[in-house]
Motif scaffolding. Sequence first.
Motif, PDB file in Angstrom:
ATOM      1  N   ASP A 314       0.723  -0.794  -0.427  1.00 15.75           N
ATOM      2  CA  ASP A 314       0.320  -0.249   0.106  1.00 15.75           C
ATOM      3  C   ASP A 314       1.061   1.686   0.342  1.00 15.75           C
ATOM      4  O   ASP A 314       1.077   1.784   1.308  1.00 15.75           O
ATOM      5  N   ASN A 315       1.566   1.957  -1.570  1.00 15.57           N
ATOM      6  CA  ASN A 315       2.254   3.004  -0.817  1.00 15.57           C
ATOM      7  C   ASN A 315       1.741   3.954  -0.986  1.00 15.57           C
ATOM      8  O   ASN A 315       2.255   4.674  -0.421  1.00 15.57           O
ATOM      9  N   SER A 316       0.530   4.174  -0.737  1.00  8.62           N
ATOM     10  CA  SER A 316       0.473   5.591  -0.212  1.00  8.62           C
ATOM     11  C   SER A 316       0.580   6.186   1.327  1.00  8.62           C
ATOM     12  O   SER A 316       0.059   6.733   1.367  1.00  8.62           O
ATOM     13  N   SER A 317       0.966   4.378   1.463  1.00 10.49           N
ATOM     14  CA  SER A 317       0.391   4.467   2.915  1.00 10.49           C
ATOM     15  C   SER A 317       2.194   5.811   3.411  1.00 10.49           C
ATOM     16  O   SER A 317       1.654   5.615   4.384  1.00 10.49           O
ATOM     17  N   LEU A 318       2.664   5.745   2.758  1.00 11.61           N
ATOM     18  CA  LEU A 318       3.927   5.919   2.882  1.00 11.61           C
ATOM     19  C   LEU A 318       3.962   7.958   3.188  1.00 11.61           C
ATOM     20  O   LEU A 318       4.786   8.499   3.876  1.00 11.61           O
ATOM     21  N   ARG A 319       2.441   8.291   2.722  1.00 12.88           N
ATOM     22  CA  ARG A 319       2.050   9.640   3.548  1.00 12.88           C
ATOM     23  C   ARG A 319       2.312   9.561   5.117  1.00 12.88           C
ATOM     24  O   ARG A 319       3.353  10.706   5.329  1.00 12.88           O
ATOM     25  N   LEU A 322       6.222  11.682   7.298  1.00 14.88           N
ATOM     26  CA  LEU A 322       5.125  12.626   8.135  1.00 14.88           C
ATOM     27  C   LEU A 322       5.795  12.698   9.827  1.00 14.88           C
ATOM     28  O   LEU A 322       6.041  13.437  10.535  1.00 14.88           O
ATOM     29  N   ALA A 323       5.756  11.187  10.197  1.00 12.03           N
ATOM     30  CA  ALA A 323       5.299  11.357  11.801  1.00 12.03           C
ATOM     31  C   ALA A 323       6.790  10.547  11.552  1.00 12.03           C
ATOM     32  O   ALA A 323       7.090   9.927  13.329  1.00 12.03           O
ATOM     33  N   ILE A 324       7.810  10.337  10.437  1.00 12.09           N
ATOM     34  CA  ILE A 324       9.274   9.783  11.227  1.00 12.09           C
ATOM     35  C   ILE A 324      10.216  11.045  11.933  1.00 12.09           C
ATOM     36  O   ILE A 324       9.523  11.520  11.117  1.00 12.09           O
ATOM     37  N   SER A 325      10.268  10.567  12.481  1.00 10.43           N
ATOM     38  CA  SER A 325      11.481  11.261  12.995  1.00 10.43           C
ATOM     39  C   SER A 325      12.746  11.660  12.398  1.00 10.43           C
ATOM     40  O   SER A 325      13.155  11.575  11.201  1.00 10.43           O
ATOM     41  N   LEU A 326      12.974  13.078  11.466  1.00 14.15           N
ATOM     42  CA  LEU A 326      14.087  14.107  10.723  1.00 14.15           C
ATOM     43  C   LEU A 326      15.079  12.584  11.359  1.00 14.15           C
ATOM     44  O   LEU A 326      15.871  12.475  10.649  1.00 14.15           O
ATOM     45  N   PRO A 327      15.632  13.229  12.837  1.00 18.53           N
ATOM     46  CA  PRO A 327      17.640  11.923  12.833  1.00 18.53           C
ATOM     47  C   PRO A 327      16.902  11.220  11.926  1.00 18.53           C
ATOM     48  O   PRO A 327      18.019  10.346  11.591  1.00 18.53           O
ATOM     49  N   HIS A 538       9.284  15.241   2.984  1.00 15.53           N
ATOM     50  CA  HIS A 538       7.998  16.181   2.238  1.00 15.53           C
ATOM     51  C   HIS A 538       8.187  14.934   0.950  1.00 15.53           C
ATOM     52  O   HIS A 538       7.266  14.659  -0.223  1.00 15.53           O
ATOM     53  N   ALA A 539       9.882  14.999   0.318  1.00 15.78           N
ATOM     54  CA  ALA A 539       9.893  14.173  -0.835  1.00 15.78           C
ATOM     55  C   ALA A 539       9.183  12.681  -1.074  1.00 15.78           C
ATOM     56  O   ALA A 539       8.683  12.143  -0.619  1.00 15.78           O
ATOM     57  N   ILE A 540       9.705  12.166   0.571  1.00 13.96           N
ATOM     58  CA  ILE A 540       8.963  11.117   0.211  1.00 13.96           C
ATOM     59  C   ILE A 540       7.414  10.785   0.494  1.00 13.96           C
ATOM     60  O   ILE A 540       6.734   9.546   0.209  1.00 13.96           O
ATOM     61  N   ALA A 541       7.050  11.381   1.252  1.00 16.06           N
ATOM     62  CA  ALA A 541       5.469  11.519   1.877  1.00 16.06           C
ATOM     63  C   ALA A 541       4.875  12.047   0.635  1.00 16.06           C
ATOM     64  O   ALA A 541       3.657  11.120   0.720  1.00 16.06           O
TER      65      ALA A 541
END
Length: 563
Positions: A314-319, A322-327, A538-541
Amino acid sequence: MNQIPVVAYFSMEIGLEPGIPTYSGGLGMLAGDTIRAAADKDLPMVAISLLHRRGYFRQRLNDLGWQTEEPVDWPIEDYLELMPETVTVTIESRPVIVHAWRYQVQGLARRIPVYLLDTDFAPNSAYDRTLTHYLYGGDSHYRLCQEVILGIGGARMLRKLGVAAFRFHMNEGHASLLVLELITRTAEENQHESPSVDDIESVRQSCVFTTHTPVAAGHDRFPINLVYQVIGTDRVLCDREKELCFSGEFNLTYLALDNSHYINGVAKKHKQTAEHLYARYRIDSITNGVHLGTWTSPHLQKLFDKTIPGWRSDNSSLRAALAISLPDIWQAHLAAKRDLIEYVNRVANAGMHFDHFTIGFARRATLYKRPALLFTDAQRLIDIGERVGKIQIVLGGKAHPHDMQGKELIQQLFQIKKNLRDKIKIVYLEEYDMAQAKLLTSGSDLWLNTPQPPLEASGTSGMKAAVNGVPSFSVLDGWWIEGCIEGVTGWAIGGKTHEDTSPVIGQNDAEFLYQKLETTILPLYYQQNERYVDVMRHAIALNASYFNTERMLEQYVTRAYYK
Ligand SMILES: *Cc1c(COP(=O)(O)O)cnc(C)c1O
């Protein structure tokens, strides 16, 4: 035997895995990614291509960057299984026996067979045995013979294999001779002496065509006399010669356009460009995608598996990236970057640094992609690097053996590299392939693209970068018009509207490029790194969640295959 109705996907090139040299660039990668997505989505599909026993070519570059080509010797039996079935096509009145090798693409939901056609068997003549040797090799006679094997041989082989195809998808015009075979077959089945309007219409309903480029070299045209010489006085062709030939030339793109119920351009902008080129046809736009499981670095894969389980199906779940931490994103990227830097230092002795801002640019070396644009004013680039932060550059790409301008571009880049030797580290990698593409699109800090609009129909390497959190910095053309949210998913070079082909435009684009690199991108990377990583996120999400082959294939299913 397999009697489920399937979609038959025809492509002159296909990127299956790094050891199989049956592709030249983005078109073949898209074919492979499409099949991989179908295998994930449980879509009944088969693919047809040619074996390309000697590959596209192995690229050798001498010290001056002059490219020579060598045949590839690859262990066919290690990857493929020879099928017992054979079919015959007629070339210049000679029967040519066609064999098929099967490759299996194993996805999350099913296995999809890819049949690679091969004529290198007795009793075929010495010449006919070479016809499945070289991808895009030889002269136009050779090419036309290959297209007979792909289109007509491919359609016959599917039938022989008992594949019940209800849709025939032509990935570019190279396979469009299959239309002649399908019309002849339909007329025979309906016992019509010559094809009726209904016969032709029923074939049209089964055909789907994707056009991939406005560049003339991407469209096969042959003198009509050559066509008759090679395929004989084909009934269907004779009947429709007037419609299909333009100034004495038979155009395979028109054969596909004229006989497909659904025609696609590979991005919204490309649909408009294609509708200008082919005013008589209605063209849709399904923007290309990439197969995320294939193109994501192992480091990002691990992070996604942990934080967004289910992203592969479910590729769209990569939205939710945005909740993954920046580090976490930064660390995964640094690991991918380490892989790239270690690779270029090992294979090319590049002496690159892990902590220098790394710009990646690699794709087919051809004029409209303007690989030298970045170096329009080399002193300016040096100054920026010294003032704002260190820059290093990784380049790569093959030129088509007949594309002299493309070859000269590589030489020009070698010269630039030499001139800038002590100022900016630049490496030009030999033998750009699928494996390098993955390393580069995941390990660079910025993915650069500088095509001459409107010639980049879509572009896909920037999508590979996106899923790896690597922002694009690109001219607004192809997919990037849709994917660029300025300062959020990456950055644009110049505005939306310039399509001028004068050299002045190149100057402008270079000026835009330097400006933004100096005042926006580099300061963000070196001085406000968290904000840079937020663009990566954001490129990912926003982009990887959409510009993937899962979404693309679902659109083909609803708009083209099951309609
Ligand atoms: C993805 C890919 C391409 C396409 O790159 P574009 O920048 O979209 O033209 C070309 N070659 C290889 C090996 C690739 O993996």
